[in-house]
Motif scaffolding. Structure first.
Motif, mmCIF file in Angstrom:
data_model
loop_
_atom_site.group_PDB
_atom_site.id
_atom_site.type_symbol
_atom_site.label_atom_id
_atom_site.label_comp_id
_atom_site.label_asym_id
_atom_site.label_seq_id
_atom_site.Cartn_x
_atom_site.Cartn_y
_atom_site.Cartn_z
ATOM 1 N N VAL A 1 0.738 -1.311 0.011
ATOM 2 C CA VAL A 1 -0.160 0.063 0.032
ATOM 3 C C VAL A 1 0.873 1.009 0.079
ATOM 4 O O VAL A 1 1.762 1.339 0.817
ATOM 5 N N VAL A 2 0.779 2.050 -1.117
ATOM 6 C CA VAL A 2 1.269 3.250 -0.899
ATOM 7 C C VAL A 2 0.606 4.374 -0.494
ATOM 8 O O VAL A 2 -0.789 4.583 -1.033
ATOM 9 N N THR A 3 0.794 5.148 0.600
ATOM 10 C CA THR A 3 0.068 6.355 0.778
ATOM 11 C C THR A 3 0.820 7.610 0.364
ATOM 12 O O THR A 3 1.850 8.009 0.334
ATOM 13 N N LEU A 4 -0.294 8.271 -0.603
ATOM 14 C CA LEU A 4 0.104 9.630 -1.231
ATOM 15 C C LEU A 4 0.038 10.819 -0.432
ATOM 16 O O LEU A 4 -1.266 11.001 -0.305
ATOM 17 N N GLY A 5 0.946 11.579 0.203
ATOM 18 C CA GLY A 5 0.592 12.924 0.876
ATOM 19 C C GLY A 5 0.645 12.590 2.416
ATOM 20 O O GLY A 5 -0.402 13.201 3.038
ATOM 21 N N SER A 6 1.675 11.625 2.883
ATOM 22 C CA SER A 6 1.709 11.550 4.384
ATOM 23 C C SER A 6 1.082 10.442 4.747
ATOM 24 O O SER A 6 -0.056 10.215 4.532
ATOM 25 N N GLN A 7 1.567 9.794 5.750
ATOM 26 C CA GLN A 7 0.880 8.532 6.399
ATOM 27 C C GLN A 7 -0.321 8.641 7.207
ATOM 28 O O GLN A 7 -0.556 9.837 7.532
ATOM 29 N N LEU B 1 -3.495 -2.444 8.846
ATOM 30 C CA LEU B 1 -2.913 -2.920 7.479
ATOM 31 C C LEU B 1 -1.930 -3.669 7.832
ATOM 32 O O LEU B 1 -1.887 -4.739 7.176
ATOM 33 N N ARG B 2 -0.928 -3.397 8.642
ATOM 34 C CA ARG B 2 0.160 -4.370 8.952
ATOM 35 C C ARG B 2 -0.272 -5.497 9.312
ATOM 36 O O ARG B 2 0.479 -6.475 9.164
ATOM 37 N N ASP B 3 -1.175 -5.556 10.497
ATOM 38 C CA ASP B 3 -1.833 -6.907 10.861
ATOM 39 C C ASP B 3 -2.450 -7.708 9.710
ATOM 40 O O ASP B 3 -2.432 -8.833 9.890
ATOM 41 N N ALA B 4 -2.708 -7.125 8.631
ATOM 42 C CA ALA B 4 -3.338 -7.951 7.582
ATOM 43 C C ALA B 4 -2.358 -8.140 6.593
ATOM 44 O O ALA B 4 -2.579 -8.924 5.731
ATOM 45 N N GLY B 5 -0.967 -7.972 6.805
ATOM 46 C CA GLY B 5 0.185 -8.339 5.927
ATOM 47 C C GLY B 5 0.537 -7.326 4.974
ATOM 48 O O GLY B 5 1.380 -7.664 4.182
ATOM 49 N N ALA B 6 0.120 -5.995 5.064
ATOM 50 C CA ALA B 6 0.794 -4.790 4.263
ATOM 51 C C ALA B 6 1.926 -4.515 4.405
ATOM 52 O O ALA B 6 2.557 -4.275 5.513
ATOM 53 N N SER B 7 2.786 -4.142 3.273
ATOM 54 C CA SER B 7 3.853 -3.296 3.358
ATOM 55 C C SER B 7 3.470 -1.780 2.922
ATOM 56 O O SER B 7 3.043 -1.631 1.784
ATOM 57 N N LEU B 8 3.825 -1.129 3.934
ATOM 58 C CA LEU B 8 3.153 0.513 3.842
ATOM 59 C C LEU B 8 4.631 1.277 3.364
ATOM 60 O O LEU B 8 5.686 1.396 3.686
#
Length: 320
Positions: free
Chosen positions: A5-11, A20-27
């Motif tokens: 997952v990429v967040t555009l414009g700050s986390q 999201l991390r608990d679900a397996g996401a790389s941020l």
């Protein structure tokens, strides 16, 4: 399950990050307001499954095409004027919004602005700071019995209406897209915007920015607002002709205004709203209380997960 997952414009807030991390996401997150080239570069490099949109100039088709594996675009908020939704639709990418998560915060901000304006708080504070302690200079009014005119009756408008009704205000709303079921007592339906503007003691804007609402309040419409009335905008700056409103405020045709959003953000240092004594201005923060940020981040994360997990997007959170 692992996904990017990429967040555009700050986390987003920590609660959404954890979900999201608990679900397996790389941020991955960019700084606020990345340029178009910067957005294309980060999406091309990381090939995300999802993009979350916070503070960006515009997410257009060129940027979307830089992420060929993109399955969902999730707006951290509700307004999608910074996303080319039609382009996303053509590419088969759903655009999700965090419907209702910051409605209470925005409604409370509108209430706070209305109280500060009608109770003359800004001017009284300035007088006190200049050494003037003079009750004869107070120009406060009671809100009870005043007419509140709402332009837009979504969740924010309905929440604000409930608060104003508790004070004893008379409420009517103009929203040609709202169903009749939304107009429950004490909210009366106004079928004509001009008439609402002419009748209201306080006009408060709660409509989204669309091609229909862009410039909705131009010089003619602002001229209909009666002398002594106040205007509040916690919607989008582009809904108002800012130059026409500034002229009305300078001349005293309108008593004052509460402005939370600007056509260009941040506004230039010489923007008239920042220097007029009858304007209360805030930096587009109505919907970003700590409480709202937490709820919006969680719903944004849930919107991502609902699509990444293979489910159908919840229609309540789909941008139209």
């Amino acid at each position: 399950m692992s996904f990017t997952v990429v967040t555009l414009g700050s986390q987003i807030a920590n609660e959404g990050v954890a979900l999201l991390r608990d679900a397996g996401a790389s941020l991955v997150a960019t700084e606020a307001f990345p340029s178009k080239d910067e957005m294309i570069a980060v999406l091309d490099r990381h090939r995300p499954d999802a993009v979350m949109v916070r503070l960006v100039p515009r997410l257009d088709e060129d940027v979307m095409r830089a992420a060929p594996t993109l399955k969902v675009i999730a707006k951290h908020g509700v307004g999608c004027d910074d996303i080319d939704v039609a382009a996303a639709r053509r590419l088969g990418i759903p655009v999700m919004i965090a419907t209702g998560c910051n409605a209470q915060s925005v409604a409370e901000h509108a209430l706070a602005m209305m109280l500060a304006l009608v109770k003359d708080l800004e001017r009284q504070t300035a007088l006190m700071r200049s050494g003037r302690f003079d009750k004869s200079l107070y120009r406060g009014r009671e809100l009870r019995g005043m007419r509140l005119g709402l332009v837009g009756l979504g969740q924010i408008g309905r929440s604000f209406a409930a608060m104003a009704a508790a004070i004893g205000m008379v409420i009517e709303a103009y929203d040609p897209f709202a169903p009749d079921a939304a107009f429950v007592p004490p909210i009366a339906r106004a079928t004509d915007l001009d008439a609402l503007l002419a009748r209201a003691d306080v006009v408060s804007l709660h409509c989204p920015l669309t091609e229909t609402t862009r410039g909705l309040l131009g010089a003619r419409e602002i001229g209909l607002i009666r002398p002594g009335a106040w205007l509040i905008n916690t919607a989008r700056g582009e809904v108002i002709d800012e130059a026409a409103l500034a002229a009305a405020l300078r001349s005293g045709a309108i008593a004052g205004a509460g402005i939370d959003s600007f056509a260009a953000e941040p506004p230039p240092a010489d923007h008239p709203f920042l220097h007029l004594p009858n304007v209360i201005a805030t930096p587009h923060v109505a919907g970003v209380t700590d409480d709202a940020k937490r709820e919006v981040s969680l719903q944004t994360a849930r919107n991502v997960l609902s699509v990444i997990s293979g489910g159908a997007p919840d229609p309540r959170y789909l941008a139209r």
